[in-house]
Write an enzyme that holds these catalytic residues in place. Structure first.
Site, PDB file in Angstrom:
ATOM      1  N   LYS A 129       1.165  -1.041   0.131  1.00 28.72           N
ATOM      2  CA  LYS A 129       0.334  -0.244  -0.069  1.00 28.72           C
ATOM      3  C   LYS A 129       1.128   1.679  -0.262  1.00 28.72           C
ATOM      4  O   LYS A 129       0.285   2.255  -0.570  1.00 28.72           O
ATOM      5  CB  LYS A 129      -0.418  -0.190   1.449  1.00 28.72           C
ATOM      6  CG  LYS A 129      -2.183  -0.543   1.578  1.00 28.72           C
ATOM      7  CD  LYS A 129      -3.042  -0.516   2.187  1.00 28.72           C
ATOM      8  CE  LYS A 129      -2.639  -0.725   3.927  1.00 28.72           C
ATOM      9  NZ  LYS A 129      -2.171  -1.788   3.899  1.00 28.72           N
ATOM     10  N   ARG A 147     -10.046   1.427   8.199  1.00 31.44           N
ATOM     11  CA  ARG A 147      -9.119  -0.477   8.015  1.00 31.44           C
ATOM     12  C   ARG A 147     -10.657  -0.987   9.016  1.00 31.44           C
ATOM     13  O   ARG A 147     -10.414  -2.301   9.261  1.00 31.44           O
ATOM     14  CB  ARG A 147      -8.376  -0.534   8.976  1.00 31.44           C
ATOM     15  CG  ARG A 147      -6.625   0.358   8.614  1.00 31.44           C
ATOM     16  CD  ARG A 147      -6.018  -0.734   9.523  1.00 31.44           C
ATOM     17  NE  ARG A 147      -4.572  -0.995   9.159  1.00 31.44           N
ATOM     18  CZ  ARG A 147      -3.719   0.198   8.791  1.00 31.44           C
ATOM     19  NH1 ARG A 147      -3.656   1.108   8.729  1.00 31.44           N
ATOM     20  NH2 ARG A 147      -2.280  -1.346   8.418  1.00 31.44           N
ATOM     21  N   ARG A 205      10.988  -6.016   5.851  1.00 31.02           N
ATOM     22  CA  ARG A 205      10.830  -5.065   5.552  1.00 31.02           C
ATOM     23  C   ARG A 205      11.473  -3.958   6.388  1.00 31.02           C
ATOM     24  O   ARG A 205      11.244  -3.989   7.321  1.00 31.02           O
ATOM     25  CB  ARG A 205       9.055  -4.377   5.583  1.00 31.02           C
ATOM     26  CG  ARG A 205       9.406  -2.922   5.317  1.00 31.02           C
ATOM     27  CD  ARG A 205       7.446  -3.007   5.270  1.00 31.02           C
ATOM     28  NE  ARG A 205       7.097  -3.290   6.214  1.00 31.02           N
ATOM     29  CZ  ARG A 205       5.712  -2.512   6.221  1.00 31.02           C
ATOM     30  NH1 ARG A 205       5.292  -2.512   5.415  1.00 31.02           N
ATOM     31  NH2 ARG A 205       4.707  -3.034   7.037  1.00 31.02           N
ATOM     32  N   ARG A 228      10.779  -1.648  11.566  1.00 31.85           N
ATOM     33  CA  ARG A 228       9.932  -1.412  12.364  1.00 31.85           C
ATOM     34  C   ARG A 228       9.414  -2.343  13.441  1.00 31.85           C
ATOM     35  O   ARG A 228       9.664  -3.746  13.262  1.00 31.85           O
ATOM     36  CB  ARG A 228       8.442  -1.486  11.666  1.00 31.85           C
ATOM     37  CG  ARG A 228       8.181   0.257  11.020  1.00 31.85           C
ATOM     38  CD  ARG A 228       7.042  -0.040   9.888  1.00 31.85           C
ATOM     39  NE  ARG A 228       5.389  -0.549  10.158  1.00 31.85           N
ATOM     40  CZ  ARG A 228       4.546  -0.678  10.143  1.00 31.85           C
ATOM     41  NH1 ARG A 228       4.469   0.282   8.820  1.00 31.85           N
ATOM     42  NH2 ARG A 228       3.717  -0.737  10.194  1.00 31.85           N
ATOM     43  N   ARG A 251      -0.461  -8.898  13.833  1.00 32.43           N
ATOM     44  CA  ARG A 251      -1.222  -7.796  13.218  1.00 32.43           C
ATOM     45  C   ARG A 251      -2.317  -8.356  12.574  1.00 32.43           C
ATOM     46  O   ARG A 251      -3.314  -8.485  11.699  1.00 32.43           O
ATOM     47  CB  ARG A 251       0.472  -7.177  12.521  1.00 32.43           C
ATOM     48  CG  ARG A 251       0.559  -6.291  13.256  1.00 32.43           C
ATOM     49  CD  ARG A 251       1.788  -5.349  12.890  1.00 32.43           C
ATOM     50  NE  ARG A 251       1.881  -4.943  11.585  1.00 32.43           N
ATOM     51  CZ  ARG A 251       2.530  -4.613  10.532  1.00 32.43           C
ATOM     52  NH1 ARG A 251       3.284  -4.936  10.676  1.00 32.43           N
ATOM     53  NH2 ARG A 251       1.876  -3.601   9.685  1.00 32.43           N
TER      54      ARG A 251
HETATM   55  P1  AMP Z   1       0.396   0.916   8.973  1.00 31.75           P
HETATM   56  O1  AMP Z   1       1.612   1.831   8.855  1.00 31.75           O
HETATM   57  O2  AMP Z   1       0.033   1.319   7.939  1.00 31.75           O
HETATM   58  O3  AMP Z   1       1.055  -0.665   8.408  1.00 31.75           O
HETATM   59  O4  AMP Z   1      -0.279   0.928   9.851  1.00 31.75           O
HETATM   60  C1  AMP Z   1       1.075   0.837  11.778  1.00 31.75           C
HETATM   61  C2  AMP Z   1      -0.227   0.936  12.748  1.00 31.75           C
HETATM   62  O5  AMP Z   1      -1.176   2.128  12.677  1.00 31.75           O
HETATM   63  C3  AMP Z   1      -1.042  -0.495  12.880  1.00 31.75           C
HETATM   64  O6  AMP Z   1      -1.015  -1.403  12.903  1.00 31.75           O
HETATM   65  C4  AMP Z   1      -2.172   0.110  14.078  1.00 31.75           C
HETATM   66  O7  AMP Z   1      -1.467  -0.105  15.032  1.00 31.75           O
HETATM   67  C5  AMP Z   1      -1.968   2.003  13.356  1.00 31.75           C
HETATM   68  N1  AMP Z   1      -3.077   2.135  12.509  1.00 31.75           N
HETATM   69  C6  AMP Z   1      -3.017   2.775  11.505  1.00 31.75           C
HETATM   70  N2  AMP Z   1      -3.322   2.898  10.333  1.00 31.75           N
HETATM   71  C7  AMP Z   1      -5.262   2.834  11.570  1.00 31.75           C
HETATM   72  C8  AMP Z   1      -6.618   3.032  11.033  1.00 31.75           C
HETATM   73  N3  AMP Z   1      -6.964   3.226   9.825  1.00 31.75           N
HETATM   74  N4  AMP Z   1      -7.194   2.285  11.717  1.00 31.75           N
HETATM   75  C9  AMP Z   1      -6.224   1.631  13.391  1.00 31.75           C
HETATM   76  N5  AMP Z   1      -4.963   1.960  13.647  1.00 31.75           N
HETATM   77  C10 AMP Z   1      -4.473   2.186  12.666  1.00 31.75           C
END
Ligand code: AMP
Length: 221
Positions: free
Chosen positions: A14, A89, A128, A161, A172
């Protein structure tokens, strides 16, 4: 206002595709994960609260997430449109987004789903690395930086990360795939879900994403 949503499991590509598409279409890339990570780094109250969930690989609660996203959409650089990466999400987030956009006579043009088998996501996430400054993403298997350990874009150091470490990756995936299906279903019901095979090279996926996004946005894209 052009609004595109990019859907996909963690590691589906993404972030990479959203950055490329944003440059291609000339609209802002808004990634909720990046906003949360920046807030956590800055030590803001929102960031510190979000971090407790992120470290466990869980979703941040809808209220906090939606408030933060809507604040971001109100900024001037989002006026022409945005590519949403990592939001919505949950179904509640999708509904809150639609309600906020309806107030501005706008709506989501398309939800582009990057489909990658779950086993492949585990491999990708474990390999990653992101840059410390801006979150640009690399992968030991598919996208190495020109100089090992250094970001091509801004020269900052590459780090893994916290939530890409193996124990957290599986938690996750388990926690997020179910709500991802729910969000994809929400857009499918509205006839705007576009499925794309995300298990191809970055450039092949990008060509497909761009063509389908432009087709959905119509003549003004
Ligand atoms: P990402 O970088 O998109 O993988 O997001 C990293 C973390 O941020 C996720 O595992 C969630 O803990 C939090 N997060 C990001 N976007 C959302 C969302 N739309 N709703 C809830 N938690 C989010």
């Amino acid at each position: 206002m052009k609004i595109l949503v990019l859907l996909g499991g963690p590691g589906a590509g993404k972030g990479t595709q959203a950055q490329m598409l944003a440059a291609d279409l000339g609209i802002a890339h808004v990634a909720t994960g990046d906003i949360f990570r920046a807030a956590a780094r800055d030590g803001t109250p929102l960031g510190l609260e979000a971090r407790t969930y992120m470290e466990r690989g869980e979703l941040v609660p809808d209220g906090l997430t939606t408030a933060m996203l809507l604040e971001r959409l109100a900024r001037p650089d989002a006026a022409a449109g945005v590519i949403l990466d990592g939001f919505p999400r949950t179904r509640a987030q999708a509904e809150a987004l639609d309600a906020a956009l309806a107030e501005r006579d706008a709506g989501v043009s398309a939800a582009i789903s990057l489909d990658v088998p779950t086993e492949r996501l585990v491999e990708r996430l474990s390999g990653r690395y992101i840059c410390a400054a801006a979150g640009h993403s690399y992968n030991v298997a598919t996208r190495q930086p020109r100089v090992a350990g250094i970001c091509d874009e801004d020269g900052s150091g590459l780090i893994q990360r916290e939530d890409d470490k193996p124990a957290t990756v599986r938690a996750r995936l388990a926690a997020q795939m179910e709500s991802l299906d729910e969000v994809a279903g929400y857009y499918r019901e509205r006839g705007i879900l576009v499925a794309i095979d995300g298990y191809r090279s970055i450039d092949e996926v990008a060509v497909d994403v761009s063509a389908k996004a432009r087709a959905r946005l119509g003549a003004d894209a």
